[in-house]
Write an enzyme that holds these catalytic residues in place. Structure first.
Site, PDB file in Angstrom:
ATOM      1  CG  ASN A   8      -1.882   1.106   1.280  1.00  0.00           C
ATOM      2  OD1 ASN A   8      -1.827   2.027   0.451  1.00  0.00           O
ATOM      3  ND2 ASN A   8      -2.781   1.074   2.236  1.00  0.00           N
ATOM      4  NE  ARG A  89      -5.875   1.754  -0.655  1.00  0.00           N
ATOM      5  CZ  ARG A  89      -5.777   2.937  -0.072  1.00  0.00           C
ATOM      6  NH1 ARG A  89      -4.658   3.319   0.475  1.00  0.00           N
ATOM      7  NH2 ARG A  89      -6.809   3.738  -0.045  1.00  0.00           N
ATOM      8  CG  HIS A 178     -12.629   3.251   2.370  1.00  0.00           C
ATOM      9  ND1 HIS A 178     -13.380   4.272   2.903  1.00  0.00           N
ATOM     10  CD2 HIS A 178     -11.365   3.501   2.728  1.00  0.00           C
ATOM     11  CE1 HIS A 178     -12.596   5.102   3.577  1.00  0.00           C
ATOM     12  NE2 HIS A 178     -11.362   4.662   3.458  1.00  0.00           N
ATOM     13  NE  ARG A 239      -9.929  12.499   2.967  1.00  0.00           N
ATOM     14  CZ  ARG A 239      -9.709  11.184   2.950  1.00  0.00           C
ATOM     15  NH1 ARG A 239     -10.678  10.341   3.264  1.00  0.00           N
ATOM     16  NH2 ARG A 239      -8.532  10.716   2.602  1.00  0.00           N
ATOM     17  CD  GLU A 382      -8.637  -1.507   3.479  1.00  0.00           C
ATOM     18  OE1 GLU A 382      -8.293  -1.147   4.618  1.00  0.00           O
ATOM     19  OE2 GLU A 382      -8.877  -0.709   2.568  1.00  0.00           O
TER      20      GLU A 382
END
Ligand code: AMP
Length: 394
Positions: A8, A89, A178, A239, A382
């Site tokens: 990642n 990823r 996601h 965010r 993940e």
């Protein structure tokens, strides 16, 4: 031994796990931080030990080089041939990459072309794929896209209500994010409920520092809260989530900003729970401050819960029902308090938690026997999902 890397890469970081497949056993993991900045750090966890290397790492190429040096120095691998798979990823695969894909030069070029949609992530991810391809030419290499699970969205959910030409000419649409996590927990939920995924209506709540909620119908993502970029949707750690865009020019004038990217930076990095509470982006800190009576922290939590409930309500309405609600990621998996608050406020739908079952951080069905809708806690993984996709495409 057959090992698969789950990689990642971020703009200045590279996280990795080395997983023995098909056993799905994590052999080693770690990260490289501050790539291209000073005081870079590589951290490797192996056999219960943590090894650290501090040196200036100018780019991702050197980060990967150093990682391989460390794996050999600490005898994690005997030779490069032990690593038979690498899964990367990738944040944005546009709307045509609908599944994880074998990495070819052509694919890497496509990821670079899509950089406009994910300027901080796609370029380093393309670069890291090239470095790994050089280093491990025999390994099966797969790109796993955050967006591909959401390519099944119907047009009514991915189009914004702006002139359609902007979608056709410039690709302005909802891409979501996601996806790997939403897909993983949706599949796991079907297994735990012992029902075919194709028959279920699920709402998956990935509540981490970045957070998104997805409506999954018949195993397909049909709507998701993140948008053209990951800035949209619910209130997140830093965010803002959804806001009226007219606020941007108004605030730019008030703050004397001339570059809109400074405004976007505020919405990405100084907003959300951090901006509201003034305490922290970390939910544990904010829950702690709220417990001590900090008014802004209390209100930040109220807003956080409220936005999640609104999305759950929307998706129940637009799917015309729901069989299961899934909580995952940092906050979702770990905060029984947050799950309890979210579900209590939507009890009108006949959704109810079993407070004892909810007191967990493990995989569990946490709804009560009488609840009309199953509620599940499913820690996301993940990296395992990425490694499984590499196996699938071998
Ligand atoms: P992630 O991005 O999935 O790693 O999630 C990070 C977020 O999870 C941070 O806001 C953490 O504060 C939050 N988190 C982790 N553990 C807990 C916990 N026990 N209670 C509340 N929030 C938690």
């Amino acid at each position: 031994m057959s090992l698969t890397f789950a990689i990642n890469a971020g703009s200045s970081s590279l996280k990795f796990q080395l997983i023995e497949m098909p056993e799905e056993k994590v052999i080693a993991k770690g990260l490289v931080e501050r790539i291209g900045i000073d005081h870079s750090l590589l951290e490797l966890e192996y056999n219960g030990e943590t090894y650290e290397v501090r040196e200036d790492i100018p780019n991702h190429e050197r980060a990967v080089e150093l990682l391989f040096e460390q794996l050999q120095e600490h005898n994690v691998i005997d030779n490069y041939d032990d690593i038979t798979g690498v899964g990367h990823r990738v944040v944005n695969g546009g709307e045509d990459i609908k599944d994880s894909t074998l990495v070819t030069e052509e694919l890497i070029e496509r990821v670079e072309e899509l950089s406009e949609l994910a300027p901080l992530h796609n370029p380093p991810q393309a670069q890291v794929m090239r470095v790994f391809k050089d280093k491990l030419p025999k390994a099966t290499m797969v790109a796993v896209f955050d967006t591909s699970f959401h390519t099944s969205l119907p047009a009514e959910n991915y189009l914004y209500s702006i002139p359609t030409e902007y979608y056709e000419e410039y690709g302005v649409r909802k891409y979501g994010a996601h996806g790997t996590s939403h897909k993983y927990v949706a599949e796991r939920a079907a297994e735990m409920l012992d029902r075919p995924l194709e028959e279920l209506k699920l709402i998956t709540c990935h509540l981490g520092n970045g957070a998104s909620i997805t409506a999954v119908e018949n195993g397909q993502s049909v709507d998701t809260s993140m948008g053209f970029t990951p800035l949209a949707g619910i209130t997140m750690g830093t965010r803002s989530g959804d806001i009226d865009v007219s606020i941007l020019p108004y605030l730019m004038e008030k703050l004397n900003l001339t570059d809109v990217s400074d405004m976007i930076d505020i919405l990405n990095k100084q907003s959300g729970v951090l901006g509201l509470s003034g305490v922290s982006s970390d939910m544990r800190d904010v829950e702690g401050a709220a417990n001590e009576g900090n008014e802004r922290a209390i209100l930040a939590l109220d807003i956080y819960v409220n936005r999640i409930q609104k999305y759950i309500g929307q998706y129940i309405a637009t799917m015309n029902g729901v069989d299961g609600i899934v909580f995952t990621a940092g906050v979702g998996e770990n905060s029984a308090y947050m799950r309890d608050r979210i579900i209590k406020g939507i009890s009108w739908f006949g959704i109810e938690l079993d407070s004892k079952a909810n007191d967990t951080r493990e995989e569990a069905i946490i709804s009560s026997k009488d609840s009309k809708v199953a509620v599940l806690n499913i820690p996301t993984n993940e990296e395992i999902a990425i490694a499984r996709d590499v196996e699938r495409l071998k």
